[in-house]
Design an enzyme around this catalytic site. Sequence first.
Site, PDB file in Angstrom:
ATOM      1  N   SER A 133      -4.440  -4.175   2.488  1.00  0.00           N
ATOM      2  CA  SER A 133      -3.224  -3.867   3.248  1.00  0.00           C
ATOM      3  C   SER A 133      -3.352  -4.555   4.594  1.00  0.00           C
ATOM      4  O   SER A 133      -4.466  -4.935   5.006  1.00  0.00           O
ATOM      5  CB  SER A 133      -3.142  -2.348   3.454  1.00  0.00           C
ATOM      6  OG  SER A 133      -2.199  -2.014   4.457  1.00  0.00           O
ATOM      7  N   TYR A 146      -6.885   6.123   5.388  1.00  0.00           N
ATOM      8  CA  TYR A 146      -6.355   4.901   4.755  1.00  0.00           C
ATOM      9  C   TYR A 146      -6.920   3.651   5.433  1.00  0.00           C
ATOM     10  O   TYR A 146      -7.397   2.728   4.767  1.00  0.00           O
ATOM     11  CB  TYR A 146      -4.827   4.941   4.861  1.00  0.00           C
ATOM     12  CG  TYR A 146      -4.090   3.876   4.089  1.00  0.00           C
ATOM     13  CD1 TYR A 146      -3.668   4.104   2.779  1.00  0.00           C
ATOM     14  CD2 TYR A 146      -3.778   2.649   4.667  1.00  0.00           C
ATOM     15  CE1 TYR A 146      -2.972   3.134   2.077  1.00  0.00           C
ATOM     16  CE2 TYR A 146      -3.084   1.676   3.968  1.00  0.00           C
ATOM     17  CZ  TYR A 146      -2.676   1.923   2.685  1.00  0.00           C
ATOM     18  OH  TYR A 146      -1.981   0.961   1.986  1.00  0.00           O
TER      19      TYR A 146
HETATM   20  N1  LIG Z   1       3.629   0.078  -0.655  1.00  0.00           N
HETATM   21  C1  LIG Z   1       3.128  -0.500   0.437  1.00  0.00           C
HETATM   22  O1  LIG Z   1       3.832  -0.681   1.442  1.00  0.00           O
HETATM   23  C2  LIG Z   1       1.724  -1.000   0.467  1.00  0.00           C
HETATM   24  C3  LIG Z   1       1.361  -1.863   1.506  1.00  0.00           C
HETATM   25  C4  LIG Z   1       0.049  -2.326   1.544  1.00  0.00           C
HETATM   26  C5  LIG Z   1      -0.856  -1.943   0.585  1.00  0.00           C
HETATM   27  N2  LIG Z   1      -0.455  -1.086  -0.414  1.00  0.00           N
HETATM   28  C6  LIG Z   1      -1.452  -0.684  -1.405  1.00  0.00           C
HETATM   29  O2  LIG Z   1      -1.004  -1.016  -2.682  1.00  0.00           O
HETATM   30  C7  LIG Z   1      -1.586  -0.115  -3.619  1.00  0.00           C
HETATM   31  C8  LIG Z   1      -0.500   0.436  -4.523  1.00  0.00           C
HETATM   32  O3  LIG Z   1       0.450   1.113  -3.745  1.00  0.00           O
HETATM   33  P1  LIG Z   1       1.967   1.369  -4.219  1.00  0.00           P
HETATM   34  O4  LIG Z   1       2.783   1.280  -2.996  1.00  0.00           O
HETATM   35  O5  LIG Z   1       2.285   0.521  -5.399  1.00  0.00           O
HETATM   36  O6  LIG Z   1       1.869   2.916  -4.612  1.00  0.00           O
HETATM   37  P2  LIG Z   1       2.522   3.785  -5.778  1.00  0.00           P
HETATM   38  O7  LIG Z   1       2.443   5.183  -5.295  1.00  0.00           O
HETATM   39  O8  LIG Z   1       3.833   3.228  -6.200  1.00  0.00           O
HETATM   40  O9  LIG Z   1       1.492   3.576  -6.973  1.00  0.00           O
HETATM   41  C9  LIG Z   1       0.164   4.034  -6.886  1.00  0.00           C
HETATM   42  C10 LIG Z   1      -0.325   4.354  -8.280  1.00  0.00           C
HETATM   43  O10 LIG Z   1      -1.673   4.802  -8.157  1.00  0.00           O
HETATM   44  C11 LIG Z   1      -1.846   5.929  -8.981  1.00  0.00           C
HETATM   45  N3  LIG Z   1      -2.907   6.785  -8.479  1.00  0.00           N
HETATM   46  C12 LIG Z   1      -2.897   7.503  -7.324  1.00  0.00           C
HETATM   47  N4  LIG Z   1      -4.015   8.255  -7.237  1.00  0.00           N
HETATM   48  C13 LIG Z   1      -4.747   8.000  -8.357  1.00  0.00           C
HETATM   49  C14 LIG Z   1      -5.972   8.475  -8.859  1.00  0.00           C
HETATM   50  N5  LIG Z   1      -6.683   9.408  -8.203  1.00  0.00           N
HETATM   51  N6  LIG Z   1      -6.446   7.979 -10.023  1.00  0.00           N
HETATM   52  C15 LIG Z   1      -5.727   7.081 -10.719  1.00  0.00           C
HETATM   53  N7  LIG Z   1      -4.531   6.618 -10.313  1.00  0.00           N
HETATM   54  C16 LIG Z   1      -4.042   7.062  -9.138  1.00  0.00           C
HETATM   55  C17 LIG Z   1      -0.503   6.659  -8.931  1.00  0.00           C
HETATM   56  O11 LIG Z   1      -0.336   7.540 -10.038  1.00  0.00           O
HETATM   57  C18 LIG Z   1       0.483   5.488  -8.936  1.00  0.00           C
HETATM   58  O12 LIG Z   1       0.874   5.125 -10.248  1.00  0.00           O
HETATM   59  C19 LIG Z   1      -2.316   0.963  -2.804  1.00  0.00           C
HETATM   60  O13 LIG Z   1      -3.699   0.668  -2.745  1.00  0.00           O
HETATM   61  C20 LIG Z   1      -1.697   0.809  -1.431  1.00  0.00           C
HETATM   62  O14 LIG Z   1      -2.576   1.200  -0.421  1.00  0.00           O
HETATM   63  C21 LIG Z   1       0.817  -0.606  -0.494  1.00  0.00           C
END
Ligand SMILES: NC(=O)c1ccc[n+]([C@@H]2O[C@H](COP(=O)([O-])OP(=O)(O)OC[C@H]3O[C@@H](n4cnc5c(N)ncnc54)[C@H](O)[C@@H]3O)[C@@H](O)[C@H]2O)c1
Length: 251
Positions: A133, A146
């Site tokens: 991120s 985080y």
């Molecule tokens: N959305 C953003 O703005 C953003 C920005 C930078 C980085 N990220 C990173 O991208 C990654 C995905 O984020 P996203 O926005 O797609 O989130 P999201 O909530 O849409 O998806 C996350 C997925 O992870 C799964 N998950 C959560 N806890 C879990 C566990 N204990 N065991 C197994 N699965 C688990 C959830 O069920 C979900 O399907 C994360 O690491 C997040 O930090 C997101």
Amino acid sequence: MTNEQPLAGRRALVTGGASGIGRACAVRLAEAGAHVVVLDRDGDAARRVADGIGGTAVAADLTDLAGVDALDLDVDVLVNNAGRQHVAPLHEFPTEVFSAILRLMLEAPFRLVRGALPHMYGRGWGRVVNISSVHGLRASPYKSAYVTAKHGLEGLSKVVALEGAPHGVTSNCVNPAYVRTPLVEGQIADQARAHGLSEDEVVERVMLAPAAVKRLIEPVEVADAVLWLCSPAAQSVTGTSLAMDGGWSAH
Ligand SMILES: NC(=O)c1ccc[n+]([C@@H]2O[C@H](COP(=O)([O-])OP(=O)(O)OC[C@H]3O[C@@H](n4cnc5c(N)ncnc54)[C@H](O)[C@@H]3O)[C@@H](O)[C@H]2O)c1
């Protein structure tokens, strides 16, 4: 192996593959020819994604580290993506939430890489992509767990890059700013309520304030970066962090 299917014959594991960025990565890697294992805590949603791309679903909670150690990690591509957020001032941050976030976003990736590397080394090829991120490069208040986990993931990724290089394994991070996913949509709604702002105002005044490019990123843009890191064009790209942050970290 064709240009259209650079990952034909490869097996990929995407954690958190049932939603958001993980789902977009699973789709892109499958389009590139990989057999994709979609791992998620939400087993039904993982199955729906896997069914749509001819992949395999695995229901697992990555905070259960003994369960992580028991997974089949015979894969060529590992995308460490699963994550969550918790927003609270540090002096009030729940200690058990801090531990759980570190387990999910740092210890589980370590265990997954540890288990997958011998298979990658055996074939002389592997790709580890860590969805970090902008918060792997920059801090924000109230996101101690985080930011700590993502900074740790940056370090882990670099060590994997150094150890993996003689075995044909690369390891990189992708560092997005805000991406339009359920994780962020939940934050927009929460912050709108907390600040008495409209959802558009939260996006513009809060989320996009540190970025020069004033738009939310789409999950497929992150997935395209992941696919590129797995392509022959990126075989010398390792130990790096690909900022997709609209210029946030240029400050
Ligand atoms: N959305 C953003 O703005 C953003 C920005 C930078 C980085 N990220 C990173 O991208 C990654 C995905 O984020 P996203 O926005 O797609 O989130 P999201 O909530 O849409 O998806 C996350 C997925 O992870 C799964 N998950 C959560 N806890 C879990 C566990 N204990 N065991 C197994 N699965 C688990 C959830 O069920 C979900 O399907 C994360 O690491 C997040 O930090 C997101």
